[in-house]
Design a protein around this motif. Structure first.
Motif, mmCIF file in Angstrom:
data_model
loop_
_atom_site.group_PDB
_atom_site.id
_atom_site.type_symbol
_atom_site.label_atom_id
_atom_site.label_comp_id
_atom_site.label_asym_id
_atom_site.label_seq_id
_atom_site.Cartn_x
_atom_site.Cartn_y
_atom_site.Cartn_z
ATOM 1 N N ASP A 14 -51.623 23.698 49.051
ATOM 2 C CA ASP A 14 -51.114 22.893 50.164
ATOM 3 C C ASP A 14 -49.592 22.967 50.232
ATOM 4 O OD1 ASP A 14 -53.628 22.094 50.987
ATOM 5 O OD2 ASP A 14 -53.567 20.212 49.879
ATOM 6 N N SER A 15 -48.954 22.943 49.070
ATOM 7 C CA SER A 15 -47.499 23.002 49.003
ATOM 8 C C SER A 15 -46.972 24.298 49.625
ATOM 9 C CB SER A 15 -47.051 22.879 47.549
ATOM 10 O OG SER A 15 -45.658 22.967 47.446
ATOM 11 N N LEU A 17 -48.531 26.270 51.871
ATOM 12 C CA LEU A 17 -48.796 26.271 53.313
ATOM 13 C C LEU A 17 -47.805 25.390 54.066
ATOM 14 C CD1 LEU A 17 -52.691 26.145 53.355
ATOM 15 C CD2 LEU A 17 -51.229 28.090 53.939
ATOM 16 N N LYS A 18 -47.501 24.224 53.510
ATOM 17 C CA LYS A 18 -46.542 23.326 54.159
ATOM 18 C C LYS A 18 -45.148 23.953 54.231
ATOM 19 C CE LYS A 18 -48.893 19.062 52.899
ATOM 20 N NZ LYS A 18 -48.912 17.918 51.985
ATOM 21 N N GLN A 19 -44.737 24.604 53.146
ATOM 22 C CA GLN A 19 -43.406 25.209 53.119
ATOM 23 C C GLN A 19 -43.324 26.390 54.082
ATOM 24 O OE1 GLN A 19 -40.880 23.829 51.824
ATOM 25 N NE2 GLN A 19 -39.351 25.423 52.013
ATOM 26 N N LYS A 21 -45.039 26.816 56.838
ATOM 27 C CA LYS A 21 -45.000 26.237 58.186
ATOM 28 C C LYS A 21 -43.624 25.654 58.491
ATOM 29 C CE LYS A 21 -47.395 22.975 61.168
ATOM 30 N NZ LYS A 21 -48.479 22.009 61.285
ATOM 31 N N LYS A 22 -43.044 24.962 57.522
ATOM 32 C CA LYS A 22 -41.728 24.340 57.701
ATOM 33 C C LYS A 22 -40.656 25.394 57.974
ATOM 34 C CE LYS A 22 -38.364 21.666 55.020
ATOM 35 N NZ LYS A 22 -38.136 21.022 53.714
ATOM 36 N N SER A 25 -41.047 27.201 61.348
ATOM 37 C CA SER A 25 -40.748 26.352 62.502
ATOM 38 C C SER A 25 -39.258 26.318 62.840
ATOM 39 C CB SER A 25 -41.256 24.927 62.258
ATOM 40 O OG SER A 25 -40.481 24.288 61.263
#
Length: 103
Positions: A14-15, A17-19, A21-22, A25
């Motif tokens: 999850d970490s 994937l979040k990074q 995406k961040k 963006s």
């Protein structure tokens, strides 16, 4: 999150994937998160993480992540994570195949 590409398995935490995406963006970064494997390092391979605005015919695309087919062979079965530690933060690949090779 586990993905299967061309009978290959890669897991993203999850970490990670979040990074990804961040960072994507942000307007000044590339459209894709690119993972590649180059020669070098203690196991004979070095992981390279970068951002790109395009793909080529040798790439495999999953969401916003691009991996070339040769690198995909090497990282098959790996876990891609994003670590935040006192010394900094970075993407990390936990590759069980290379751990066995680097004795």
């Amino acid at each position: 999150y586990t993905i299967y590409i061309m009978d290959k398995k890669i897991e993203f935490t999850d970490s990670a994937l979040k990074q990804i995406k961040k960072i994507i963006s942000r307007s000044n970064n590339g459209k894709y998160f690119r993972i590649s494997v180059k020669g070098g390092g203690c196991s004979g391979f070095k992981y390279n993480f970068s951002f790109d605005n395009s793909t080529n015919e040798n790439d495999v695309l999953f969401n916003n992540t691009v991996i070339d087919k040769a690198s995909l062979e090497i990282i098959n079965g790996s876990i891609i994570d994003f670590k935040v530690e006192m010394i900094g933060e970075s993407f990390v690949i936990n590759n069980p195949k290379l751990r066995r090779l680097a004795v």
